[in-house]
Design a protein around this motif. Structure first.
Motif, PDB file in Angstrom:
ATOM      1  N   MET A   1     -25.550 -64.947 -22.897  1.00 14.71           N
ATOM      2  CA  MET A   1     -26.549 -64.648 -23.904  1.00 14.71           C
ATOM      3  C   MET A   1     -25.976 -63.640 -24.893  1.00 14.71           C
ATOM      4  N   GLU A   2     -26.059 -63.947 -26.158  1.00 16.04           N
ATOM      5  CA  GLU A   2     -25.527 -63.080 -27.205  1.00 16.04           C
ATOM      6  C   GLU A   2     -26.455 -61.912 -27.469  1.00 16.04           C
ATOM      7  N   ALA A   3     -25.873 -60.809 -27.932  1.00 16.12           N
ATOM      8  CA  ALA A   3     -26.675 -59.645 -28.319  1.00 16.12           C
ATOM      9  C   ALA A   3     -27.512 -59.999 -29.538  1.00 16.12           C
ATOM     10  N   SER A   4     -28.629 -59.318 -29.672  1.00 13.90           N
ATOM     11  CA  SER A   4     -29.480 -59.548 -30.836  1.00 13.90           C
ATOM     12  C   SER A   4     -28.760 -59.049 -32.084  1.00 13.90           C
ATOM     13  N   THR A   5     -29.281 -59.399 -33.225  1.00 15.64           N
ATOM     14  CA  THR A   5     -28.695 -58.927 -34.474  1.00 15.64           C
ATOM     15  C   THR A   5     -29.560 -57.836 -35.100  1.00 15.64           C
ATOM     16  N   LEU A   6     -30.497 -57.290 -34.328  1.00 18.95           N
ATOM     17  CA  LEU A   6     -31.373 -56.253 -34.859  1.00 18.95           C
ATOM     18  C   LEU A   6     -30.655 -54.931 -35.065  1.00 18.95           C
ATOM     19  N   TYR A   7     -29.618 -54.691 -34.298  1.00 14.43           N
ATOM     20  CA  TYR A   7     -28.909 -53.417 -34.339  1.00 14.43           C
ATOM     21  C   TYR A   7     -27.427 -53.659 -34.547  1.00 14.43           C
ATOM     22  N   PRO A   8     -26.769 -52.725 -35.218  1.00  9.68           N
ATOM     23  CA  PRO A   8     -25.326 -52.886 -35.450  1.00  9.68           C
ATOM     24  C   PRO A   8     -24.545 -52.926 -34.138  1.00  9.68           C
ATOM     25  N   ASP A   9     -23.525 -53.775 -34.091  1.00 10.28           N
ATOM     26  CA  ASP A   9     -22.695 -53.903 -32.892  1.00 10.28           C
ATOM     27  C   ASP A   9     -22.078 -52.576 -32.474  1.00 10.28           C
ATOM     28  N   LEU A  10     -21.623 -51.784 -33.440  1.00  9.09           N
ATOM     29  CA  LEU A  10     -20.991 -50.512 -33.093  1.00  9.09           C
ATOM     30  C   LEU A  10     -21.999 -49.532 -32.494  1.00  9.09           C
ATOM     31  N   TYR A  11     -23.241 -49.628 -32.900  1.00  5.68           N
ATOM     32  CA  TYR A  11     -24.284 -48.787 -32.304  1.00  5.68           C
ATOM     33  C   TYR A  11     -24.539 -49.214 -30.854  1.00  5.68           C
ATOM     34  N   ILE A  12     -24.568 -50.506 -30.619  1.00  6.97           N
ATOM     35  CA  ILE A  12     -24.730 -51.008 -29.251  1.00  6.97           C
ATOM     36  C   ILE A  12     -23.535 -50.564 -28.398  1.00  6.97           C
ATOM     37  N   ASP A  13     -22.341 -50.610 -28.970  1.00 12.02           N
ATOM     38  CA  ASP A  13     -21.161 -50.122 -28.259  1.00 12.02           C
ATOM     39  C   ASP A  13     -21.313 -48.634 -27.925  1.00 12.02           C
ATOM     40  N   TYR A  14     -21.784 -47.852 -28.895  1.00 13.98           N
ATOM     41  CA  TYR A  14     -22.015 -46.423 -28.670  1.00 13.98           C
ATOM     42  C   TYR A  14     -22.934 -46.221 -27.468  1.00 13.98           C
ATOM     43  N   LEU A  15     -24.050 -46.928 -27.464  1.00  6.37           N
ATOM     44  CA  LEU A  15     -25.020 -46.767 -26.382  1.00  6.37           C
ATOM     45  C   LEU A  15     -24.463 -47.245 -25.045  1.00  6.37           C
ATOM     46  N   ALA A  16     -23.664 -48.296 -25.067  1.00  7.69           N
ATOM     47  CA  ALA A  16     -23.054 -48.784 -23.822  1.00  7.69           C
ATOM     48  C   ALA A  16     -22.027 -47.780 -23.290  1.00  7.69           C
ATOM     49  N   HIS A  17     -21.293 -47.155 -24.189  1.00  7.17           N
ATOM     50  CA  HIS A  17     -20.375 -46.100 -23.753  1.00  7.17           C
ATOM     51  C   HIS A  17     -21.155 -44.888 -23.245  1.00  7.17           C
ATOM     52  N   PHE A  18     -22.209 -44.503 -23.941  1.00  9.62           N
ATOM     53  CA  PHE A  18     -22.995 -43.323 -23.568  1.00  9.62           C
ATOM     54  C   PHE A  18     -23.614 -43.490 -22.184  1.00  9.62           C
ATOM     55  N   HIS A  19     -24.116 -44.695 -21.900  1.00 11.29           N
ATOM     56  CA  HIS A  19     -24.850 -44.939 -20.661  1.00 11.29           C
ATOM     57  C   HIS A  19     -24.054 -45.657 -19.575  1.00 11.29           C
ATOM     58  N   GLY A  20     -22.958 -46.288 -19.952  1.00 10.51           N
ATOM     59  CA  GLY A  20     -22.206 -47.096 -18.993  1.00 10.51           C
ATOM     60  C   GLY A  20     -20.847 -46.518 -18.660  1.00 10.51           C
ATOM     61  N   THR A  21     -19.950 -46.505 -19.620  1.00  9.08           N
ATOM     62  CA  THR A  21     -18.605 -45.963 -19.365  1.00  9.08           C
ATOM     63  C   THR A  21     -18.622 -44.442 -19.320  1.00  9.08           C
ATOM     64  N   ARG A  22     -19.639 -43.839 -19.922  1.00 17.72           N
ATOM     65  CA  ARG A  22     -19.748 -42.376 -20.072  1.00 17.72           C
ATOM     66  C   ARG A  22     -18.562 -41.811 -20.847  1.00 17.72           C
ATOM     67  N   ASP A  23     -17.998 -42.659 -21.700  1.00 20.19           N
ATOM     68  CA  ASP A  23     -16.858 -42.256 -22.531  1.00 20.19           C
ATOM     69  C   ASP A  23     -17.398 -41.716 -23.852  1.00 20.19           C
ATOM     70  N   TYR A  24     -17.740 -40.429 -23.837  1.00 27.18           N
ATOM     71  CA  TYR A  24     -18.330 -39.803 -25.018  1.00 27.18           C
ATOM     72  C   TYR A  24     -17.341 -39.726 -26.168  1.00 27.18           C
ATOM     73  N   PHE A  25     -16.061 -39.655 -25.838  1.00 23.86           N
ATOM     74  CA  PHE A  25     -15.047 -39.653 -26.896  1.00 23.86           C
ATOM     75  C   PHE A  25     -15.109 -40.987 -27.649  1.00 23.86           C
ATOM     76  N   GLU A  26     -15.220 -42.073 -26.899  1.00 21.57           N
ATOM     77  CA  GLU A  26     -15.298 -43.396 -27.527  1.00 21.57           C
ATOM     78  C   GLU A  26     -16.614 -43.551 -28.294  1.00 21.57           C
ATOM     79  N   CYS A  27     -17.683 -42.949 -27.796  1.00 18.99           N
ATOM     80  CA  CYS A  27     -18.959 -42.933 -28.532  1.00 18.99           C
ATOM     81  C   CYS A  27     -18.727 -42.412 -29.940  1.00 18.99           C
TER      82      CYS A  27
END
Length: 161
Positions: A1-27
């Motif tokens: 299932m593809e991500a929605s287009t409501l939010y920018p991909d880089l923002y979704i990446d930020y949130l995935a790093h913040f909550h998943g990888t916990r890589d704040y530098f990458e955020c």
């Protein structure tokens, strides 16, 4: 299932790093790229607020309390300007303020770093972030691995071009 287009991909990446990888530098890296593309030079942008929050958490986790306090205070100062924008990007503005205040209190009281969750109030965004975490093979909401030397010190250990 593809991500929605409501939010920018880089923002979704930020949130995935913040909550998943916990890589704040990458955020910081991914959201700075987005900010420079959509709202360059606007230091009062919601994107700058989120970048500074991630960098604060990076410093906090590393034990750089002074750096973390400077950044969390900037977030608190910037909050009134960006609060409405938080809801536009799927975050609960009042809960974000409480989170920032809690981080500041923990810093002032010399309490140890604790992983946190940004209050995503849009279920579509939350689903997109969880899907991205799953795609990356990380668990949404899992606390930081405080023994991961590379994650903790990424700014000084990464390969630079």
């Amino acid at each position: 299932m593809e991500a929605s287009t409501l939010y920018p991909d880089l923002y979704i990446d930020y949130l995935a790093h913040f909550h998943g990888t916990r890589d704040y530098f990458e955020c910081h890296e991914v959201l700075e790229e987005h900010w420079k593309n959509v709202d360059p030079k606007n230091r009062n942008s919601v994107w700058v607020f989120l970048i500074q929050l991630a960098v604060c958490m990076y410093h906090y986790r590393r034990g750089n309390r002074k750096g973390a306090e400077i950044l969390i205070n900037r977030c608190l100062k910037r909050y009134p300007t960006i609060s409405e924008s938080l809801e536009e990007i799927g975050l609960e503005k009042r809960e974000v303020l409480l989170l920032v205040q809690e981080v500041r209190t923990r810093l002032i009281n010399q309490q140890p770093y604790k992983s946190t969750i940004l209050p995503i109030c849009d279920n579509i965004l939350l689903d997109d972030v969880r899907q991205k975490c799953k795609k990356w093979g990380v668990t949404y909401g899992k606390p930081s691995n405080l023994l991961d030397h590379y994650l903790i010190n990424k700014h000084s250990l990464r390969n630079r071009p």
